[in-house]
Write a protein that holds these residues in place. Structure first.
Motif, PDB file in Angstrom:
ATOM      1  N   ALA A  46      49.940  45.459  47.484  1.00  0.00           N
ATOM      2  CA  ALA A  46      48.673  45.080  48.098  1.00  0.00           C
ATOM      3  C   ALA A  46      47.864  44.216  47.143  1.00  0.00           C
ATOM      4  O   ALA A  46      47.295  43.195  47.532  1.00  0.00           O
ATOM      5  CB  ALA A  46      47.889  46.331  48.479  1.00  0.00           C
ATOM      6  N   ILE A  47      47.829  44.623  45.877  1.00  0.00           N
ATOM      7  CA  ILE A  47      47.069  43.834  44.896  1.00  0.00           C
ATOM      8  C   ILE A  47      47.647  42.441  44.794  1.00  0.00           C
ATOM      9  O   ILE A  47      46.920  41.443  44.760  1.00  0.00           O
ATOM     10  CB  ILE A  47      47.081  44.531  43.525  1.00  0.00           C
ATOM     11  N   ARG A  48      48.968  42.372  44.778  1.00  0.00           N
ATOM     12  CA  ARG A  48      49.606  41.067  44.678  1.00  0.00           C
ATOM     13  C   ARG A  48      49.245  40.197  45.902  1.00  0.00           C
ATOM     14  O   ARG A  48      48.965  39.012  45.774  1.00  0.00           O
ATOM     15  CB  ARG A  48      51.126  41.239  44.594  1.00  0.00           C
ATOM     16  N   PHE A  49      49.233  40.860  47.061  1.00  0.00           N
ATOM     17  CA  PHE A  49      48.873  40.145  48.293  1.00  0.00           C
ATOM     18  C   PHE A  49      47.445  39.608  48.213  1.00  0.00           C
ATOM     19  O   PHE A  49      47.178  38.450  48.508  1.00  0.00           O
ATOM     20  CB  PHE A  49      49.018  41.108  49.480  1.00  0.00           C
ATOM     21  N   TYR A  50      46.538  40.486  47.765  1.00  0.00           N
ATOM     22  CA  TYR A  50      45.133  40.069  47.677  1.00  0.00           C
ATOM     23  C   TYR A  50      44.969  38.953  46.669  1.00  0.00           C
ATOM     24  O   TYR A  50      44.198  38.013  46.876  1.00  0.00           O
ATOM     25  CB  TYR A  50      44.246  41.254  47.289  1.00  0.00           C
ATOM     26  N   GLU A  51      45.692  39.045  45.559  1.00  0.00           N
ATOM     27  CA  GLU A  51      45.556  38.012  44.538  1.00  0.00           C
ATOM     28  C   GLU A  51      46.032  36.668  45.075  1.00  0.00           C
ATOM     29  O   GLU A  51      45.411  35.633  44.824  1.00  0.00           O
ATOM     30  CB  GLU A  51      46.342  38.400  43.280  1.00  0.00           C
ATOM     31  N   ALA A  52      47.132  36.717  45.822  1.00  0.00           N
ATOM     32  CA  ALA A  52      47.648  35.463  46.393  1.00  0.00           C
ATOM     33  C   ALA A  52      46.623  34.877  47.364  1.00  0.00           C
ATOM     34  O   ALA A  52      46.362  33.667  47.368  1.00  0.00           O
ATOM     35  CB  ALA A  52      48.962  35.721  47.117  1.00  0.00           C
ATOM     36  N   ALA A  53      46.008  35.763  48.186  1.00  0.00           N
ATOM     37  CA  ALA A  53      45.029  35.283  49.166  1.00  0.00           C
ATOM     38  C   ALA A  53      43.788  34.752  48.460  1.00  0.00           C
ATOM     39  O   ALA A  53      43.190  33.768  48.899  1.00  0.00           O
ATOM     40  CB  ALA A  53      44.653  36.410  50.117  1.00  0.00           C
ATOM     41  N   LEU A  54      43.419  35.401  47.363  1.00  0.00           N
ATOM     42  CA  LEU A  54      42.226  34.960  46.645  1.00  0.00           C
ATOM     43  C   LEU A  54      42.466  33.638  45.937  1.00  0.00           C
ATOM     44  O   LEU A  54      41.537  32.881  45.681  1.00  0.00           O
ATOM     45  CB  LEU A  54      41.793  36.020  45.627  1.00  0.00           C
ATOM     46  N   GLN A  55      43.719  33.390  45.600  1.00  0.00           N
ATOM     47  CA  GLN A  55      44.044  32.110  44.973  1.00  0.00           C
ATOM     48  C   GLN A  55      43.702  30.957  45.921  1.00  0.00           C
ATOM     49  O   GLN A  55      43.210  29.918  45.513  1.00  0.00           O
ATOM     50  CB  GLN A  55      45.541  32.069  44.651  1.00  0.00           C
ATOM     51  N   GLU A  56      43.959  31.218  47.211  1.00  0.00           N
ATOM     52  CA  GLU A  56      43.661  30.206  48.228  1.00  0.00           C
ATOM     53  C   GLU A  56      42.161  29.969  48.329  1.00  0.00           C
ATOM     54  O   GLU A  56      41.706  28.842  48.372  1.00  0.00           O
ATOM     55  CB  GLU A  56      44.159  30.692  49.601  1.00  0.00           C
ATOM     56  N   ASP A  57      41.422  31.066  48.371  1.00  0.00           N
ATOM     57  CA  ASP A  57      39.977  30.964  48.548  1.00  0.00           C
ATOM     58  C   ASP A  57      39.346  32.055  47.703  1.00  0.00           C
ATOM     59  O   ASP A  57      39.340  33.222  48.093  1.00  0.00           O
ATOM     60  CB  ASP A  57      39.642  31.152  50.032  1.00  0.00           C
ATOM     61  N   ASP A  58      38.827  31.672  46.562  1.00  0.00           N
ATOM     62  CA  ASP A  58      38.349  32.710  45.644  1.00  0.00           C
ATOM     63  C   ASP A  58      36.916  33.138  45.940  1.00  0.00           C
ATOM     64  O   ASP A  58      36.301  33.816  45.152  1.00  0.00           O
ATOM     65  CB  ASP A  58      38.496  32.262  44.189  1.00  0.00           C
ATOM     66  N   THR A  59      36.384  32.722  47.103  1.00  0.00           N
ATOM     67  CA  THR A  59      35.032  33.170  47.426  1.00  0.00           C
ATOM     68  C   THR A  59      35.025  34.185  48.560  1.00  0.00           C
ATOM     69  O   THR A  59      33.971  34.505  49.089  1.00  0.00           O
ATOM     70  CB  THR A  59      34.160  31.978  47.855  1.00  0.00           C
ATOM     71  N   ASN A  60      36.178  34.677  48.949  1.00  0.00           N
ATOM     72  CA  ASN A  60      36.232  35.634  50.053  1.00  0.00           C
ATOM     73  C   ASN A  60      35.869  37.027  49.541  1.00  0.00           C
ATOM     74  O   ASN A  60      36.659  37.695  48.870  1.00  0.00           O
ATOM     75  CB  ASN A  60      37.626  35.635  50.662  1.00  0.00           C
ATOM     76  N   ALA A  61      34.654  37.456  49.893  1.00  0.00           N
ATOM     77  CA  ALA A  61      34.142  38.700  49.333  1.00  0.00           C
ATOM     78  C   ALA A  61      34.946  39.903  49.808  1.00  0.00           C
ATOM     79  O   ALA A  61      35.214  40.821  49.027  1.00  0.00           O
ATOM     80  CB  ALA A  61      32.678  38.862  49.703  1.00  0.00           C
ATOM     81  N   ALA A  62      35.358  39.894  51.072  1.00  0.00           N
ATOM     82  CA  ALA A  62      36.039  41.063  51.628  1.00  0.00           C
ATOM     83  C   ALA A  62      37.362  41.307  50.901  1.00  0.00           C
ATOM     84  O   ALA A  62      37.668  42.437  50.500  1.00  0.00           O
ATOM     85  CB  ALA A  62      36.278  40.865  53.119  1.00  0.00           C
ATOM     86  N   LEU A  63      38.121  40.241  50.725  1.00  0.00           N
ATOM     87  CA  LEU A  63      39.407  40.386  50.045  1.00  0.00           C
ATOM     88  C   LEU A  63      39.200  40.825  48.606  1.00  0.00           C
ATOM     89  O   LEU A  63      39.924  41.686  48.093  1.00  0.00           O
ATOM     90  CB  LEU A  63      40.158  39.051  50.060  1.00  0.00           C
ATOM     91  N   TRP A  64      38.209  40.259  47.985  1.00  0.00           N
ATOM     92  CA  TRP A  64      37.928  40.572  46.582  1.00  0.00           C
ATOM     93  C   TRP A  64      37.573  42.049  46.426  1.00  0.00           C
ATOM     94  O   TRP A  64      38.071  42.749  45.540  1.00  0.00           O
ATOM     95  CB  TRP A  64      36.773  39.687  46.116  1.00  0.00           C
ATOM     96  N   LYS A  65      36.747  42.529  47.344  1.00  0.00           N
ATOM     97  CA  LYS A  65      36.337  43.928  47.267  1.00  0.00           C
ATOM     98  C   LYS A  65      37.517  44.864  47.508  1.00  0.00           C
ATOM     99  O   LYS A  65      37.635  45.912  46.881  1.00  0.00           O
ATOM    100  CB  LYS A  65      35.234  44.200  48.299  1.00  0.00           C
ATOM    101  N   ARG A  66      38.390  44.472  48.452  1.00  0.00           N
ATOM    102  CA  ARG A  66      39.568  45.299  48.712  1.00  0.00           C
ATOM    103  C   ARG A  66      40.419  45.404  47.448  1.00  0.00           C
ATOM    104  O   ARG A  66      40.898  46.457  47.081  1.00  0.00           O
ATOM    105  CB  ARG A  66      40.435  44.694  49.821  1.00  0.00           C
ATOM    106  N   LYS A  67      40.572  44.259  46.785  1.00  0.00           N
ATOM    107  CA  LYS A  67      41.395  44.249  45.570  1.00  0.00           C
ATOM    108  C   LYS A  67      40.808  45.207  44.535  1.00  0.00           C
ATOM    109  O   LYS A  67      41.530  45.994  43.912  1.00  0.00           O
ATOM    110  CB  LYS A  67      41.433  42.822  45.016  1.00  0.00           C
ATOM    111  N   ILE A  68      39.487  45.149  44.381  1.00  0.00           N
ATOM    112  CA  ILE A  68      38.831  46.019  43.406  1.00  0.00           C
ATOM    113  C   ILE A  68      39.021  47.480  43.792  1.00  0.00           C
ATOM    114  O   ILE A  68      39.314  48.335  42.945  1.00  0.00           O
ATOM    115  CB  ILE A  68      37.330  45.677  43.316  1.00  0.00           C
ATOM    116  N   ALA A  69      38.900  47.749  45.097  1.00  0.00           N
ATOM    117  CA  ALA A  69      39.040  49.133  45.569  1.00  0.00           C
ATOM    118  C   ALA A  69      40.436  49.653  45.271  1.00  0.00           C
ATOM    119  O   ALA A  69      40.616  50.795  44.824  1.00  0.00           O
ATOM    120  CB  ALA A  69      38.750  49.209  47.056  1.00  0.00           C
ATOM    121  N   VAL A  70      41.453  48.803  45.504  1.00  0.00           N
ATOM    122  CA  VAL A  70      42.825  49.249  45.230  1.00  0.00           C
ATOM    123  C   VAL A  70      43.001  49.466  43.744  1.00  0.00           C
ATOM    124  O   VAL A  70      43.605  50.455  43.302  1.00  0.00           O
ATOM    125  CB  VAL A  70      43.835  48.211  45.758  1.00  0.00           C
ATOM    126  N   LEU A  71      42.469  48.553  42.948  1.00  0.00           N
ATOM    127  CA  LEU A  71      42.571  48.689  41.492  1.00  0.00           C
ATOM    128  C   LEU A  71      41.984  50.018  41.048  1.00  0.00           C
ATOM    129  O   LEU A  71      42.549  50.726  40.218  1.00  0.00           O
ATOM    130  CB  LEU A  71      41.797  47.563  40.806  1.00  0.00           C
TER     131      LEU A  71
END
Lengths: 279, 295
Positions: free
Chosen positions: B97-122
């Motif tokens: 999941a983290i890898r997925f979120y990181e890949a998605a954030l690479q595309e658009d690093d301003t997406n707050a929802a994805l960023w927060k999910r990544k932090i939550a998983v971490l």
């Protein structure tokens, strides 16, 4: 007057081949340009993380300042946040391109909008949209002028004063004709300004078909120029101004919980309420 | 039947109610009756809601079905990406999941929802990743300052790590951003109490009481705050020179005594009326304790 009106006879063919076509063509062109504008709409450019941070840094100071007069924060916490923001603004920590270099010449004039590719895109976008607005109107007007110049297209069912003559009989230079007669060119202008309601009916409220809007900002640079100025804001300068505001608010600061024990005791009648009035 | 279900779902959606089981139940009736077509554009919101709810209760089959439709409707939409990430999380594969979120954030690093999910998983990964989660969360908050929930999360992480003064700092941002919420003030007070800053805690507990309605303090926050006032007043009376990290001046001892008395009174009253708490031994213990402490 009435005899002159009766002597003028309008061929029904004019109704079928001039009046209706003009109206129909204008409606169709309006609908067409609505969809062309949608096609031309490029997705708004995404701001980078650094740019968002730069914009929102000011908001942080504003939120802090807004609460200063009756702050929920204890003094030490307020001071900590306030001074950390102050330092960040001094050092330019929040600037998109990082803190300004030592001894670097401060940029006084905003950069030329044409040199920045981001803004160039925005300008091009605006120009394209303006073109979609202007070109069809020019074509229609040319078409009417070429084919129907001097045509009287319709007779209004109500009398009007002479003041309306220049509005309703554009292109027909006669002195004595009743104002109720409307020329083809005037019919075009009436449609030009009046069809918005029809477009709204067909295309919904938020449509791009209304042509009278681009009379207001007829220059392709008028809209984009403002936008460019917005983008080219010098955040470093804004931060400097915000620093003063922060200092000012620090003077205004009071803690909301300063005398809270007195308020609570008074509320439950443990100490007399008169003390409240004295204060 | 479908109409009522849809209506209820719409209200839950707008209020953000997390009634996942009910949502799935209603959602299934809507799906079975073919209500999706009737919904028009609302259908996508409905599908998103149903996906989240079914992930919540572990009905992965429904979630997959919804996700398929959503992906068809909006290929590459960040909102759907976020749901896909949640789906991976539901499979209990946090690393992926983290890898997925990181890949998605690479595309658009301003997406707050994805960023927060990544932090939550971490954060959920356990203690060795907490420092990374904290680091990400601080960068996130540096960009999106106004996210109250994220500040609370940060305060929570710090409190978990026993870094109470840092937790208090995070909570102080919460207080500026949502200054009307007594629960946040209460939390600040309790954290200050745990951090050992008794005078500050005392003031903040009083502030919670001050924020409540003048008459009839029915909120649970207020009751907890009275407990806090009672405890802190007792501590401050027995050792007047308690150190305060924030250099808060405690009330004068006269006032403290009055406050202690008042807190005892209020608490005793709230526990005495049976409507508030059910009859039980706990109540007697509390009343006995309050009585014993009474000076």
């Amino acid at each position: 007057m009435s005899s002159a009106g009766a002597s003028l006879y309008l061929d029904p063919q004019i109704r079928d081949w001039v009046l209706f076509p003009i109206t129909l063509v204008m409606i169709l062109v309006g609908i067409l340009r609505h969809y062309v504008t949608i096609l031309l709409n490029s997705t708004p450019k995404k701001a980078t993380r650094a740019a968002i941070r730069e914009q929102r840094a000011l908001l942080r100071a504003q939120i802090l300042r807004a609460s200063a007069a009756k702050s929920p924060l204890p003094p030490s916490y307020y001071k900590a946040i306030s001074s950390s923001l102050w330092n960040a603004f001094t050092n330019g920590t929040y600037l998109k391109d990082g803190p300004p270099k030592e001894g670097a010449e401060p940029v006084s004039t905003p950069a030329n909008p044409f040199s920045n590719p981001d803004q160039m895109d925005g300008m091009m976008d605006g120009m394209k949209k303006q073109m979609v607005m202007m070109v069809p109107q020019m074509v229609i007007m040319g078409w009417i002028n070429f084919f129907f110049q001097g045509f009287v297209a319709i007779k209004l069912p109500f009398p009007l004063t002479l003041g309306f003559k220049s509005m309703l009989q554009r292109g027909v230079e006669t002195q004595d004709m009743d104002v109720r007669w409307v020329s083809s060119l005037s019919w075009y202008f009436l449609n030009f300004f009046g069809l918005n309601g029809v477009y709204r009916l067909i295309l919904g409220n938020d449509n791009a078909a209304d042509s009278s809007k681009d009379v207001a900002n007829s220059s392709p640079f008028a809209a984009t120029g403002q936008q460019g100025a917005m983008q080219a804001q010098d955040y470093n300068k804004l931060y400097k101004a915000e620093k003063d505001n922060l200092e000012l608010s620090e003077g205004l600061y009071t803690w909301a919980a300063q005398d809270v024990e007195l308020r609570v005791l008074r509320r439950y009648g443990k100490i007399p309420a008169e003390a409240a009035n004295k204060r | 039947m479908v109409a009522t279900a849809l209506e209820r779902l719409a209200t839950w959606r707008s209020r953000g109610t997390r009634a996942s089981e009910q949502t799935v139940k209603h959602g299934l009736t809507v799906l079975e009756d073919g209500g999706l077509k009737k919904l028009g554009d609302e259908a996508w919101n409905f599908l998103e809601q149903l996906t989240l709810a079914s992930l919540d209760i572990g009905r992965l089959d429904i979630a997959d079905e919804c996700l398929e439709q959503l992906t068809e409707g909006f290929p590459g939409s960040p909102r759907v990406e976020c749901l896909k990430g949640l789906r991976i999380e539901a499979d209990n594969k946090p690393i992926e999941a983290i890898r997925f979120y990181e890949a998605a954030l690479q595309e658009d690093d301003t997406n707050a929802a994805l960023w927060k999910r990544k932090i939550a998983v971490l954060r959920s990964l356990g203690s060795q990743n907490v420092s990374q989660a904290v680091e990400e969360l601080t960068i996130y908050l540096d960009t999106f300052y106004t996210d109250v929930e994220a500040w609370i999360e940060l305060a929570d992480v710090y409190a978990e790590l026993n870094l109470y003064s840092l937790s208090l700092q995070a909570l102080s941002h919460v207080l500026i951003l949502a200054s009307q919420n007594p629960f946040y003030v209460l939390r600040f007070a309790e954290t200050a109490y745990t951090a050992g800053d008794i005078p500050l805690a005392h003031k903040m507990f009083l502030r919670v009481i001050d924020m409540d309605e003048p008459e009839g303090s029915k909120s649970n926050a207020t009751k907890r705050a009275w407990w806090g006032v009672k405890l802190t007043a007792g501590r401050l009376l027995s050792s007047p020179n308690t150190p305060s990290e924030s250099k808060t001046q405690p009330p004068s001892s006269d006032h403290l005594r009055l406050l202690d008395e008042l807190a005892t009174e209020r608490l005793a009253e709230s526990y005495r009326s049976t409507s508030v708490t059910p009859q039980g031994q706990g109540r007697d213990v509390i009343l006995a304790w309050l009585g014993g402490r009474k000076r």
